[in-house]
Scaffold this motif. Structure first.
Motif, short mmCIF file in Angstrom:
data_model
loop_
_atom_site.label_atom_id
_atom_site.label_comp_id
_atom_site.label_asym_id
_atom_site.label_seq_id
_atom_site.Cartn_x
_atom_site.Cartn_y
_atom_site.Cartn_z
N ARG A 107 -1.85 7.51 5.30
CA ARG A 107 -2.91 6.96 4.46
C ARG A 107 -2.74 5.46 4.29
N ALA A 108 -1.50 5.00 4.20
CA ALA A 108 -1.25 3.56 4.05
C ALA A 108 -1.74 2.81 5.29
N ASP A 152 -10.18 5.82 -2.99
CA ASP A 152 -9.74 7.05 -2.33
C ASP A 152 -9.23 8.05 -3.35
N TYR A 153 -8.47 7.58 -4.32
CA TYR A 153 -7.94 8.45 -5.38
C TYR A 153 -9.08 9.10 -6.17
N ARG A 154 -10.05 8.29 -6.54
CA ARG A 154 -11.19 8.82 -7.30
C ARG A 154 -11.99 9.82 -6.48
N LEU A 155 -12.16 9.53 -5.20
CA LEU A 155 -12.89 10.44 -4.32
C LEU A 155 -12.18 11.78 -4.22
N ARG A 156 -10.86 11.75 -4.07
CA ARG A 156 -10.09 12.99 -3.96
C ARG A 156 -10.12 13.79 -5.26
N VAL A 187 0.84 -1.21 0.00
CA VAL A 187 0.00 0.00 0.00
C VAL A 187 0.87 1.26 0.00
N LEU A 188 1.98 1.22 0.75
CA LEU A 188 2.90 2.36 0.74
C LEU A 188 3.40 2.64 -0.67
N GLN A 189 3.68 1.58 -1.40
CA GLN A 189 4.13 1.73 -2.78
C GLN A 189 3.03 2.36 -3.64
N LEU A 190 1.81 1.91 -3.47
CA LEU A 190 0.69 2.46 -4.24
C LEU A 190 0.45 3.94 -3.94
N LEU A 191 0.66 4.33 -2.68
CA LEU A 191 0.38 5.70 -2.25
C LEU A 191 1.60 6.61 -2.30
N GLY A 192 2.68 6.13 -2.85
CA GLY A 192 3.86 6.97 -3.00
C GLY A 192 4.51 7.34 -1.69
N GLY A 193 4.41 6.47 -0.68
CA GLY A 193 5.10 6.69 0.58
C GLY A 193 4.31 7.42 1.65
N ASP A 194 3.02 7.65 1.44
CA ASP A 194 2.20 8.34 2.44
C ASP A 194 1.84 7.35 3.57
N VAL A 195 2.60 7.40 4.65
CA VAL A 195 2.49 6.43 5.74
C VAL A 195 1.12 6.46 6.41
#
Length: 189
Positions: free
Chosen positions: A44-45, A84-88, A34-42
């Protein structure tokens, strides 16, 4: 990552033990994915991993079935990240209290440009034809004093004088700070 599992260490029901086992087996690899998918955002992960494990725990058929849960968990986590991405993207950009004012003030407004143009046109109308002519030839066409002199058929000193007085009158007409009113001249050179 901090997890709160209900119940104490000694008194664990079968569901609590299953949740603890689920966490111990899958939380760390799921967190990395999940960290990889979110670009390191701890933060949110952690939220996504917690929600993924909670959904698995709520789905009682998965917890006690003995099947490999990892593919299901990774798919649920991926779907949560996508949702979450689509919601944002669908929601307007969140801003703090002061940022919106800066954005509004920094936007270009055609109304301001039109009003400025109208004010400038009125200021130009206060100039004589000779002054407007010198301003046009100098600033609009970009000609030098010598070139303006040749085009208009007047001496270069006259071009400089008219240009100086034209700019000064424009500054007065536009209420530019520091503009000083001059005495009325008998005639325009």
């Amino acid at each position: 990552m901090s997890w709160i599992v209900l119940g104490s260490e000694g008194a664990a029901s079968a569901r609590e033990r299953a949740m603890r086992s689920l966490y111990e087996q899958h939380a760390r690899p799921l967190q990395g994915y999940v960290l990889q998918l979110l670009g390191g955002d701890v933060q949110r992960a952690e939220d996504v991993v917690q929600e993924t494990l909670l959904r698995c725990w709520r789905n009682q058929q998965l917890v006690g079935s003995g099947q490999d849960l990892r593919p299901w968990l990774f798919k649920v986590a991926r779907n949560l990240v996508i949702d979450d991405y689509r919601l944002r993207r669908a929601r307007p950009k969140e801003v703090d209290g002061a940022a919106w004012l800066e954005d509004v003030l920094s936007e270009t407004d055609d109304v301001d440009q039109v009003l400025s143009s109208l004010v400038l046109v009125e200021a130009f109308r206060t100039l004589s034809h000779a002054h407007r002519e010198v301003l046009y030839e100098t600033y609009y066409t970009g000609r030098s004093t010598r070139e303006v002199s040749r085009v208009l058929g007047i001496p270069p000193g006259t071009v400089k004088s008219r240009l100086y007085h034209a700019v000064r009158k424009l500054r007065l007409a536009l209420d530019v700070p520091g503009a000083v009113a001059e005495k009325p001249a008998a005639s325009v050179k």
